[in-house]
Design a protein around this motif. Structure first.
Motif, PDB file in Angstrom:
ATOM      1  N   ARG A   2       0.836  -1.207   0.000  1.00 51.79           N
ATOM      2  CA  ARG A   2       0.000   0.000   0.000  1.00 51.79           C
ATOM      3  C   ARG A   2       0.870   1.256   0.000  1.00 51.79           C
ATOM      4  N   ASN A   3       1.942   1.247   0.781  1.00 51.32           N
ATOM      5  CA  ASN A   3       2.799   2.424   0.852  1.00 51.32           C
ATOM      6  C   ASN A   3       3.605   2.614  -0.430  1.00 51.32           C
ATOM      7  N   ARG A   4       4.073   1.518  -1.025  1.00 49.32           N
ATOM      8  CA  ARG A   4       4.837   1.662  -2.268  1.00 49.32           C
ATOM      9  C   ARG A   4       3.961   2.155  -3.411  1.00 49.32           C
ATOM     10  N   ALA A   5       2.673   1.883  -3.327  1.00 46.44           N
ATOM     11  CA  ALA A   5       1.760   2.389  -4.354  1.00 46.44           C
ATOM     12  C   ALA A   5       1.663   3.909  -4.330  1.00 46.44           C
ATOM     13  N   MET A   6       2.132   4.526  -3.240  1.00 43.66           N
ATOM     14  CA  MET A   6       2.088   5.990  -3.115  1.00 43.66           C
ATOM     15  C   MET A   6       3.337   6.656  -3.677  1.00 43.66           C
ATOM     16  N   ILE A   7       4.343   5.856  -4.047  1.00 46.53           N
ATOM     17  CA  ILE A   7       5.586   6.426  -4.575  1.00 46.53           C
ATOM     18  C   ILE A   7       5.295   7.234  -5.842  1.00 46.53           C
ATOM     19  N   GLY A   8       5.849   8.428  -5.885  1.00 48.75           N
ATOM     20  CA  GLY A   8       5.614   9.340  -7.005  1.00 48.75           C
ATOM     21  C   GLY A   8       4.460  10.285  -6.767  1.00 48.75           C
ATOM     22  N   GLY A   9       3.605   9.976  -5.791  1.00 47.75           N
ATOM     23  CA  GLY A   9       2.474  10.838  -5.483  1.00 47.75           C
ATOM     24  C   GLY A   9       2.878  11.995  -4.594  1.00 47.75           C
ATOM     25  N   GLU A  10       2.071  13.053  -4.632  1.00 53.16           N
ATOM     26  CA  GLU A  10       2.303  14.231  -3.798  1.00 53.16           C
ATOM     27  C   GLU A  10       1.185  14.356  -2.780  1.00 53.16           C
ATOM     28  N   PHE A  11       1.564  14.704  -1.528  1.00 54.26           N
ATOM     29  CA  PHE A  11       0.595  14.760  -0.446  1.00 54.26           C
ATOM     30  C   PHE A  11       0.907  15.933   0.482  1.00 54.26           C
ATOM     31  N   VAL A  44       3.154  21.167   4.501  1.00 57.59           N
ATOM     32  CA  VAL A  44       4.005  21.245   3.312  1.00 57.59           C
ATOM     33  C   VAL A  44       3.621  20.130   2.351  1.00 57.59           C
ATOM     34  N   ASN A  45       3.840  20.358   1.084  1.00 59.19           N
ATOM     35  CA  ASN A  45       3.603  19.333   0.076  1.00 59.19           C
ATOM     36  C   ASN A  45       4.878  18.522  -0.125  1.00 59.19           C
ATOM     37  N   VAL A  46       4.725  17.203  -0.112  1.00 57.33           N
ATOM     38  CA  VAL A  46       5.880  16.337  -0.309  1.00 57.33           C
ATOM     39  C   VAL A  46       5.597  15.362  -1.446  1.00 57.33           C
ATOM     40  N   ARG A  47       6.692  14.853  -2.010  1.00 53.30           N
ATOM     41  CA  ARG A  47       6.612  13.809  -3.024  1.00 53.30           C
ATOM     42  C   ARG A  47       7.223  12.540  -2.424  1.00 53.30           C
ATOM     43  N   VAL A  48       6.519  11.426  -2.549  1.00 53.43           N
ATOM     44  CA  VAL A  48       7.003  10.173  -1.978  1.00 53.43           C
ATOM     45  C   VAL A  48       8.066   9.564  -2.883  1.00 53.43           C
ATOM     46  N   ASP A  49       9.262   9.345  -2.328  1.00 53.67           N
ATOM     47  CA  ASP A  49      10.373   8.800  -3.102  1.00 53.67           C
ATOM     48  C   ASP A  49      10.553   7.296  -2.882  1.00 53.67           C
ATOM     49  N   SER A  50      10.321   6.832  -1.665  1.00 53.71           N
ATOM     50  CA  SER A  50      10.435   5.409  -1.340  1.00 53.71           C
ATOM     51  C   SER A  50       9.567   5.136  -0.115  1.00 53.71           C
ATOM     52  N   ALA A  51       9.386   3.856   0.191  1.00 54.82           N
ATOM     53  CA  ALA A  51       8.473   3.522   1.277  1.00 54.82           C
ATOM     54  C   ALA A  51       8.868   2.219   1.951  1.00 54.82           C
ATOM     55  N   SER A  52       8.590   2.154   3.251  1.00 55.06           N
ATOM     56  CA  SER A  52       8.681   0.907   4.006  1.00 55.06           C
ATOM     57  C   SER A  52       7.281   0.578   4.485  1.00 55.06           C
ATOM     58  N   SER A  53       7.147  -0.436   5.322  1.00 55.05           N
ATOM     59  CA  SER A  53       5.816  -0.777   5.812  1.00 55.05           C
ATOM     60  C   SER A  53       5.288   0.223   6.818  1.00 55.05           C
ATOM     61  N   HIS A  54       6.181   1.060   7.369  1.00 56.32           N
ATOM     62  CA  HIS A  54       5.771   1.957   8.443  1.00 56.32           C
ATOM     63  C   HIS A  54       5.938   3.448   8.122  1.00 56.32           C
ATOM     64  N   SER A  55       6.635   3.786   7.068  1.00 57.67           N
ATOM     65  CA  SER A  55       6.853   5.197   6.775  1.00 57.67           C
ATOM     66  C   SER A  55       7.113   5.438   5.300  1.00 57.67           C
ATOM     67  N   LEU A  56       6.984   6.722   4.936  1.00 64.96           N
ATOM     68  CA  LEU A  56       7.232   7.171   3.577  1.00 64.96           C
ATOM     69  C   LEU A  56       8.441   8.110   3.596  1.00 64.96           C
ATOM     70  N   MET A  57       9.414   7.840   2.745  1.00 63.73           N
ATOM     71  CA  MET A  57      10.562   8.734   2.594  1.00 63.73           C
ATOM     72  C   MET A  57      10.233   9.696   1.467  1.00 63.73           C
ATOM     73  N   CYS A  58      10.313  10.978   1.761  1.00 66.18           N
ATOM     74  CA  CYS A  58       9.799  11.994   0.832  1.00 66.18           C
ATOM     75  C   CYS A  58      10.802  13.111   0.611  1.00 66.18           C
ATOM     76  N   SER A  59      10.493  13.928  -0.372  1.00 62.78           N
ATOM     77  CA  SER A  59      11.213  15.187  -0.598  1.00 62.78           C
ATOM     78  C   SER A  59      10.167  16.271  -0.762  1.00 62.78           C
ATOM     79  N   LEU A  60      10.553  17.493  -0.441  1.00 58.40           N
ATOM     80  CA  LEU A  60       9.607  18.602  -0.571  1.00 58.40           C
ATOM     81  C   LEU A  60       9.247  18.795  -2.042  1.00 58.40           C
ATOM     82  N   ALA A  61       7.966  18.938  -2.287  1.00 55.44           N
ATOM     83  CA  ALA A  61       7.499  19.066  -3.669  1.00 55.44           C
ATOM     84  C   ALA A  61       7.586  20.533  -4.113  1.00 55.44           C
TER      85      ALA A  61
END
Length: 446
Positions: free
Chosen positions: A376-385, A429-446
């Motif tokens: 579920r978290n990896r499906a968010m990679i590339g998305g902005e939130f 802040v708006n972030v872009r998801v770069d990678s993911a684990s089962s418990h967190s999303l690693m992001c960069s500022l969008a």
């Protein structure tokens, strides 16, 4: 409570909290009650005049943890006999007789509806313990503003007690029947929180979506709270699937402040076990509800509760639970081994599943959920939130952390040296998801 450094003559109290977020909220109410009575906080039990443990009775493990802590505090009481020790909350309500046999040195035992009387109880505690575990259907503490800690998120009790009487659950017996806080009191309390900089509120209740005060149901309450300026996000826990109405789904779908995250406790994926648990719905009912929610709220995150090893649960029932988990695809889950609790409707049935088998089933479900959470978290990679920033990430290194609308932890770096992005707790802040684990999303500022 304020620090005691400038008030050396005032009694000092140290409060430890065990269990769910409802207990944390109750401790904040206890703190406010005692502060009104002249108490101040101590940072350590060793520095306190009063030590209170606010407890949980949902599982046997929780009670054993508290009893172990009480044995530690007995040594403190032996060294300083004038220190008053108190046991509060669900465990005190659940089995006070057995507790007093195991911890006869306690000075105060108070149930969840007795906190208003704590100063009086502490005052009269002497050779005999002061005990008050009466349930009070009128007590809501609505007039007491809890002592909230800092942070961008606050937990607000919207209702107390429970009327469901699920066969495995002790809550109605230790917290009493349902009663809702008046909307006017909730609006006042949340308005005060907003003035202090709180950006997100989480409404609490054992079956919070059963809320009703007069003509105001839970969906109407959500819309009322959304009108409070300064509050940017609204969440709630824990709802009961049987009380998820069309109007509640509509409120989540249409009110921007109500976040797209819904906790839907399943407990079991077997109709036979659900009936024995007295949950009031079938697997088909539950899956139909999930379909309605997902159709109305695109991108909604779903979490759940699962109990393994309930009385009579066979391998086929466990496999049915695994199948429902796969069918739903939860973002996260809280999973527990069944614990027989005295006073519940299932108590007389005993425990038919061995601890070893419960452990095996729990381990299997945890592994299954880990797989689903990662997917579920990896499906968010590339998305902005949009992320509500809570503060520095625990991993350090200049990273910041916050929550997405789906209540997922987002971790990201900010360029504080160049000063291009100055981010503080409370910012969104708006972030872009770069990678993911089962418990967190690693992001960069969008």
């Amino acid at each position: 409570m304020r620090d005691n450094a400038a008030n050396p003559a005032r009694p000092r109290v140290y409060l430890e909290t065990y269990g769910c977020q409802m207990n944390v909220a109750d401790s904040q109410t206890v703190s406010a009650v005692l502060r009104r009575a002249g108490y101040v906080s101590a940072d350590r039990a060793e520095d306190a005049d009063v030590v209170l443990l606010n407890t949980c009775a949902i599982r046997d493990h929780a009670e054993e943890k508290v009893l172990h802590r009480l044995r530690e505090l007995a040594r403190l009481k032996h060294a300083r006999p004038q220190v008053k020790l108190g046991l509060l909350g669900c465990m005190a309500q659940h089995n006070r007789v057995a507790i007093m046999e195991k911890a006869a040195f306690l000075d105060v035992v108070a149930g969840p509806d007795s906190y208003r009387r704590l100063p009086e109880m502490l005052g009269r505690a002497g050779d005999d313990a002061s005990i008050d575990v009466r349930l009070d259907r009128a007590e809501t503490y609505a007039d007491i503003t809890p002592d909230y800690g800092g942070g961008v998120r606050a937990y607000v009790t919207a209702m107390r007690g429970c009327d469901k009487f699920c066969a495995f659950c002790v809550v109605p017996f230790v917290r009493g029947r349902e009663r809702s806080i008046p909307p006017s009191d909730l609006m006042r309390e949340i308005g005060e929180l907003a003035a202090r900089g709180v950006k997100e509120v989480v409404l609490l209740g054992q079956t919070v979506n059963a809320y009703r005060f007069g003509d105001t149901d839970f969906s109407a309450l959500l819309k009322m709270i959304a009108s409070i300026g300064g509050i940017e996000r609204i969440r709630f826990t824990s709802p009961h699937p049987g009380d998820v109405s069309d109007s509640l789904i509509e409120a989540i779908a249409t009110e921007p402040k109500v976040q797209p995250h819904l906790h839907l406790p399943l407990q079991s994926g077997s109709d036979r076990v659900l009936a024995a648990m007295e949950r009031g719905y079938t697997v088909a009912d539950y899956l139909a509800l999930v379909a309605r929610v997902r159709a109305a709220i695109p991108g909604v995150a779903l979490s759940t509760d699962i109990i393994v090893g309930f009385h009579g649960e066979e391998d086929s029932d466990f496999e049915a639970t695994s199948a429902v988990m796969r069918a739903v695809g939860y973002d996260s889950a809280f999973m527990f081994k069944y614990s027989v609790r005295e006073h519940t409707r299932a108590f007389r049935l005993g425990d038919s599943v061995s601890e070893e088998e419960k452990g095996r089933r729990l381990t299997a479900l945890i592994a299954l959920q880990e797989e689903m959470s990662i997917a579920r978290n990896r499906a968010m990679i590339g998305g902005e939130f949009p992320v509500l920033v809570e503060g520095p990430a625990r991993r350090g290194g200049g990273m910041m952390a916050g929550k997405t609308p789906q209540f997922k932890t987002a971790i990201f770096a900010v360029d504080t040296v160049a000063g291009l992005k100055r981010v503080a707790a409370g910012d969104t802040v708006n972030v872009r998801v770069d990678s993911a684990s089962s418990h967190s999303l690693m992001c960069s500022l969008a």
